[in-house]
Design an enzyme around this catalytic site. Structure first.
Site: not given
Ligand code: NAP
Length: 250
Positions: A151, A155
């Site tokens: 993640y 991101k």
């Protein structure tokens, strides 16, 4: 004002639902896109109840054919989209040594491949209109976060992707910006609380105590920032990342 056509991905609930409602309240017609078209009904109903225009669209942002079909349908039924909010997201948290290839690929697929496919499909309409606003959801996790190698990489990738779109599309009147939220109370953070064995209330209280403004964020905090980036007047703001986190990074 000119009525624009906006697409918000992952808009059945959480941050996406709040962004969709806010962009509709701002006067835009909004395509409420999520994996399951039926799940979009509540967001569409809330927009219509407030006097706005919305269309429920079922699509998997990580699937090329699904994205193209969704964007074609939105253009045909609502009009040419010139606002895109890449918000759809999933978590597959685990420490690196336990993270499976599927966990890695799934997160990259929804966040990065999804934002790429949606932006590529929609830019055609923006370039033709010589106007566009792309808003990508990053996260404070882009700065690194234990248990989120997939993640955090996705991101952080969203930030580089955003800046590149700003360079490439600026001459067509298209801006691209990113919002990096901190802790926002949604089903995503509720699921994290459950995973670590805490009640959501306790989890939020602990998070709030570490945030300078001493509260967790709400989806409307992100909707407000998205509304700014999507606005006509924000045309000289591009390639930026705003941390909406109650402080510099939390
Ligand atoms: P959420 O409540 O889990 O909502 C995400 C939505 O995206 C769900 O409706 C989900 O549908 C949908 N979605 C997942 N995969 C999809 C796909 N392949 N195609 C289309 N839609 C898909 O999450 P949230 O908390 O609102 O987060 C929204 C965005 O903000 C995400 O990008 C997230 O990473 C980012 N963010 C959130 C926080 C936070 O604290 N909440 C902080 C920083 C950044 P299903 O329910 O069917 O899976």
């Amino acid at each position: 004002m000119t009525q624009r056509i906006a697409i918000v991905t992952g808009a059945a609930r959480g941050i996406g639902a709040a962004v969709a409602q806010r962009l509709a309240a701002d006067g835009n017609a909004v395509a409420v896109l999520d994996l399951d078209e039926a799940a979009c009904a509540n967001t569409v109903a809330a927009i219509e109840a407030a006097g706005g225009t919305a269309l429920a669209v079922g699509a998997d942002v990580s699937n090329e054919e699904s994205v193209q079909a969704a964007v074609d349908r939105i253009a045909a039924e609502l009009g040419a989209p010139t606002i895109l909010v890449n918000n759809a997201g999933i978590l597959r948290d685990n420490l690196l040594f336990k993270m499976s290839v599927d966990d890695w690929d799934a997160v990259m697929g929804v966040h990065l491949r999804g934002a790429f496919l949606m932006s590529r499909a929609v830019q055609k309409y923006m370039v033709e209109a010589k106007y566009g606003r792309i808003v990508n959801l990053s996260s404070t996790s882009a700065l690194g976060n234990r248990g989120q190698a997939n993640y955090a990489a996705a991101k952080a990738g969203m930030q580089g992707f955003t800046k590149t779109l700003a360079f490439e599309l600026g001459k067509f009147g298209v801006t691209a910006n990113a919002i990096a939220p901190g802790f926002i109370a949604t089903e995503m953070t509720a699921a994290t609380a459950e995973r670590v064995g805490a009640t959501f209330e306790d989890f939020k209280a602990v998070a709030a105590s570490q945030i300078p403004v001493q509260r967790v964020g709400e989806p409307d905090d992100i909707a407000h920032t998205a509304s700014f980036f999507a606005s006509e007047g924000a045309g000289f703001v591009s390639g930026q990342v705003i941390y909406v986190a109650g402080g510099p990074r939390d």
